[in-house]
Each structure stands twice: as structure tokens, then as C-alpha cells.
Scaffold this motif. Structure first.
Motif, PDB file in Angstrom:
ATOM      1  N   MET A   1       0.859  -1.177   0.000  1.00  0.00           N
ATOM      2  CA  MET A   1       0.000   0.000   0.000  1.00  0.00           C
ATOM      3  C   MET A   1       0.896   1.228   0.000  1.00  0.00           C
ATOM      4  SD  MET A   1      -3.150  -1.214   0.195  1.00  0.00           S
ATOM      5  CE  MET A   1      -4.173   0.116   0.820  1.00  0.00           C
ATOM      6  N   ALA A   2       0.490   2.239  -0.734  1.00  0.00           N
ATOM      7  CA  ALA A   2       1.326   3.425  -0.854  1.00  0.00           C
ATOM      8  C   ALA A   2       0.468   4.684  -0.947  1.00  0.00           C
ATOM      9  CB  ALA A   2       2.216   3.325  -2.086  1.00  0.00           C
TER      10      ALA A   2
ATOM     11  N   ALA B   1       5.293   4.207   1.307  1.00  0.00           N
ATOM     12  CA  ALA B   1       4.742   2.889   1.005  1.00  0.00           C
ATOM     13  C   ALA B   1       5.006   1.937   2.155  1.00  0.00           C
ATOM     14  CB  ALA B   1       5.334   2.325  -0.289  1.00  0.00           C
ATOM     15  N   LEU B   2       4.170   0.923   2.217  1.00  0.00           N
ATOM     16  CA  LEU B   2       4.287  -0.087   3.272  1.00  0.00           C
ATOM     17  C   LEU B   2       3.947  -1.455   2.695  1.00  0.00           C
ATOM     18  CD1 LEU B   2       2.998   0.097   6.890  1.00  0.00           C
ATOM     19  CD2 LEU B   2       2.211  -1.754   5.435  1.00  0.00           C
TER      20      LEU B   2
ATOM     21  N   SER C   1       1.191   3.650   8.188  1.00  0.00           N
ATOM     22  CA  SER C   1       0.913   2.534   9.077  1.00  0.00           C
ATOM     23  C   SER C   1      -0.299   1.774   8.569  1.00  0.00           C
ATOM     24  CB  SER C   1       0.675   3.032  10.507  1.00  0.00           C
ATOM     25  OG  SER C   1      -0.463   3.872  10.556  1.00  0.00           O
ATOM     26  N   ARG C   2      -0.648   0.693   9.267  1.00  0.00           N
ATOM     27  CA  ARG C   2      -1.765  -0.137   8.810  1.00  0.00           C
ATOM     28  C   ARG C   2      -2.551  -0.686   9.989  1.00  0.00           C
ATOM     29  NH1 ARG C   2       2.707  -3.609   9.116  1.00  0.00           N
ATOM     30  NH2 ARG C   2       2.245  -5.739   9.782  1.00  0.00           N
ATOM     31  N   ASP C   3      -3.793  -1.008   9.700  1.00  0.00           N
ATOM     32  CA  ASP C   3      -4.637  -1.749  10.640  1.00  0.00           C
ATOM     33  C   ASP C   3      -5.108  -2.978   9.878  1.00  0.00           C
ATOM     34  OD1 ASP C   3      -6.825  -2.812  12.053  1.00  0.00           O
ATOM     35  OD2 ASP C   3      -7.278  -0.861  12.935  1.00  0.00           O
ATOM     36  N   ASN C   4      -4.514  -4.123  10.165  1.00  0.00           N
ATOM     37  CA  ASN C   4      -4.835  -5.332   9.423  1.00  0.00           C
ATOM     38  C   ASN C   4      -6.301  -5.711   9.554  1.00  0.00           C
ATOM     39  OD1 ASN C   4      -2.229  -5.533   8.579  1.00  0.00           O
ATOM     40  ND2 ASN C   4      -1.633  -7.064  10.085  1.00  0.00           N
ATOM     41  N   ALA C   5      -6.842  -5.563  10.749  1.00  0.00           N
ATOM     42  CA  ALA C   5      -8.220  -5.983  10.992  1.00  0.00           C
ATOM     43  C   ALA C   5      -9.211  -5.174  10.155  1.00  0.00           C
ATOM     44  CB  ALA C   5      -8.551  -5.864  12.468  1.00  0.00           C
ATOM     45  N   ARG C   6      -8.860  -3.932   9.893  1.00  0.00           N
ATOM     46  CA  ARG C   6      -9.760  -3.054   9.125  1.00  0.00           C
ATOM     47  C   ARG C   6      -9.353  -2.923   7.665  1.00  0.00           C
ATOM     48  NH1 ARG C   6      -9.877  -0.608  14.295  1.00  0.00           N
ATOM     49  NH2 ARG C   6     -11.985  -0.089  14.997  1.00  0.00           N
ATOM     50  N   ASN C   7      -8.269  -3.609   7.269  1.00  0.00           N
ATOM     51  CA  ASN C   7      -7.754  -3.467   5.895  1.00  0.00           C
ATOM     52  C   ASN C   7      -7.612  -1.994   5.524  1.00  0.00           C
ATOM     53  OD1 ASN C   7      -7.428  -6.177   5.133  1.00  0.00           O
ATOM     54  ND2 ASN C   7      -9.621  -6.363   4.706  1.00  0.00           N
TER      55      ASN C   7
ATOM     56  N   ALA D   1      -2.660   3.897  -3.231  1.00  0.00           N
ATOM     57  CA  ALA D   1      -2.447   2.938  -4.309  1.00  0.00           C
ATOM     58  C   ALA D   1      -2.078   1.579  -3.728  1.00  0.00           C
ATOM     59  CB  ALA D   1      -1.340   3.423  -5.241  1.00  0.00           C
ATOM     60  N   ALA D   2      -2.304   0.535  -4.504  1.00  0.00           N
ATOM     61  CA  ALA D   2      -2.024  -0.814  -4.022  1.00  0.00           C
ATOM     62  C   ALA D   2      -1.473  -1.675  -5.152  1.00  0.00           C
ATOM     63  CB  ALA D   2      -3.296  -1.445  -3.458  1.00  0.00           C
ATOM     64  N   ARG D   3      -0.679  -2.650  -4.789  1.00  0.00           N
ATOM     65  CA  ARG D   3      -0.091  -3.577  -5.758  1.00  0.00           C
ATOM     66  C   ARG D   3       0.381  -4.824  -5.044  1.00  0.00           C
ATOM     67  NH1 ARG D   3       6.233  -2.210  -6.465  1.00  0.00           N
ATOM     68  NH2 ARG D   3       6.205  -4.448  -6.716  1.00  0.00           N
TER      69      ARG D   3
END
Length: 125
Positions: free
Chosen positions: A34-35, A50-51, A71-77, A97-99
Motif C-alpha cells: 500500500m502506498a 509505502a508499506l 501505518s496499517r490496521d490489518n483488521a480493518r484493511n 495505491a495498491a499492488r
């Protein structure tokens, strides 16, 4: 298909903070990376941060390093971009953006398959 929706943009004064969110839905296993990119009027779209979801590895543009945090929250995508010490030159439309993929360089916009609609960030002087 991956669907991305950004939120959290707005108007802030020089030196202020904002936190952007990017909610991901659909085939999220296709979006390991994710970026955030941004585009100012009359300029090319440029990489911000990006992460990689699977191992937490991050990459930042020189212009934002030390001020922005992805950062990210895996549970909430959901991915986030915390922006501190904002400057007028940070004014732009910010895109999520995503890839997928294994490339070590996460900054190339042409490598990204999915894009959100963008959210405006304006920093006043």
C-alpha cells in the motif's frame, strides 16, 4: 479487483497535522503493498510513502521522511498516513495505491495496479 477509498484530507495551517486513511476492500490479497502518492497542480504525481503489508517494511520520499508516517490496521484493511509539521509545499491531492509484487523499490507509480479517487490536502501559510 481492489477498491480503495481515501478520507481525512482538508485545510490545515503551516506546521499542522492531518491523518489520511485508505480503506481497502475486494481482493485484498492482491494488495500486499500500500502506498501514498500526491499530485500538485501542474506537477507529476510523486511518491510519498509505502508499506509492505506482509512484513511491515516502509519506504519514504526524502521530502517527507521524519514528518510523515505510514501505518496499517490489518483488521480493518486500512492504511494510514500521519502527516506532521505540514508545509505549504505539501499541498496536493493525495492518492492511495495498491499492488502485489516483490520489488524492493516501492516508489514507482507505474507498478501500482489500483488507485483511489484522491483526497485534497491544503496547507496554508
Amino acid at each position: 479487483q481492489v477498491h480503495l477509498v481515501e478520507s481525512g484530507g482538508g485545510l490545515v495551517q503551516d506546521g499542522g497535522s492531518l491523518k489520511l486513511s485508505c480503506a481497502s476492500s475486494g481482493r485484498t490479497f492482491s494488495s500486499d503493498i500500500m502506498a501514498w502518492f500526491r499530485q500538485a497542480p501542474g506537477k507529476e504525481r510523486e511518491f510519498v510513502a509505502a508499506l509492505r503489508w506482509s512484513n511491515g517494511r516502509t519506504q519514504y520520499a526524502v521530502s517527507v521522511k521524519g514528518r510523515f508516517t505510514i501505518s496499517r490496521d490489518n483488521a480493518r484493511n486500512t492504511a494510514y498516513l500521519q502527516m506532521n509539521s505540514l508545509k505549504p509545499e505539501d499541498t496536493a491531492v493525495y492518492y492511495c495505491a495498491a499492488r502485489q509484487g516483490s520489488s524492493s523499490d516501492l516508489s514507482r507509480k507505474d507498478d501500482y495496479d489500483y488507485w483511489g479517487q484522491g483526497t485534497q490536502v491544503t496547507v496554508s501559510s
